[in-house]
Motif scaffolding. Structure first.
Motif: not given
Length: 182
Positions: A24-26, A139-142, A178-179
């Motif tokens: 994950l790119e934060v 593609d975003w993860v929280t 978030v990343g």
């Protein structure tokens, strides 16, 4: 031809069942890590303005595989420069640092996701356990969670000022990471 179709189907199914590991790119602009404190007569929040985070996990189940967070306490901003300066002295002066290293996760009996890791402050490492949530949107993860801790467990004295003002040793650390999946 039939064996090729079966191998393709097995490959697709294993991707669905096993999932996919990714990092994950934060996005620090969309993320926040905060510490809530209670003091005599008031409460305050410190926000970590800069840090280093390395996050990895399964993109299908959203199960974490790694989460490493490192910071310098000079980047913890409570919106009170005098308090921030005193905090650094309380932590021993110099350039005090902290870190968190994820160890494992599981689903609790009540269905909540739980995580454990090692929190290091003031050269003292302690295991902490906390609930968290992870959500994916494209593609975003929280990742959200919070952990309660007692700063005295890290060999830090109770903060007192003018013999009447005290900072409660029980703090709450909240995180909203978030990343983008890479």
């Amino acid at each position: 031809m039939k064996s090729k179709a079966i191998l393709t189907l097995i490959g697709i199914l294993s991707t669905i069942v096993i999932g996919h590991s990714a990092t994950l790119e934060v996005d620090k602009g969309r993320s926040r890590i905060q510490v809530d404190a209670k003091a005599t007569g008031h409460n305050f929040t410190g926000t970590l303005k800069d840090y280093s985070a390395s996050v990895s996990g399964d993109t299908v189940s959203l199960s974490p595989q790694g989460f490493k967070l490192e910071w310098n306490f000079s980047n913890l901003d409570t919106d009170d420069a005098k308090r921030d300066k005193e905090m650094l002295k309380w932590l021993g002066g110099g350039d005090p640092k902290g870190s968190f290293m994820f160890t494992k996760s599981w689903t609790g009996k009540d269905g909540t996701q739980q995580a454990t890791g090692t929190l290091t402050i003031n050269g003292v490492s302690k295991n902490v356990t906390f609930p968290y949530t992870a959500k994916k949107d494209g593609d975003w993860v929280t990742i959200d969670g919070k952990v309660s801790m007692d700063y005295q467990n890290f060999s830090l004295p109770v903060i007192r000022s003018m013999a009447v003002m005290t900072v409660d040793p029980k703090l709450v650390v909240r995180f909203h990471v978030v990343g983008k999946v890479k």
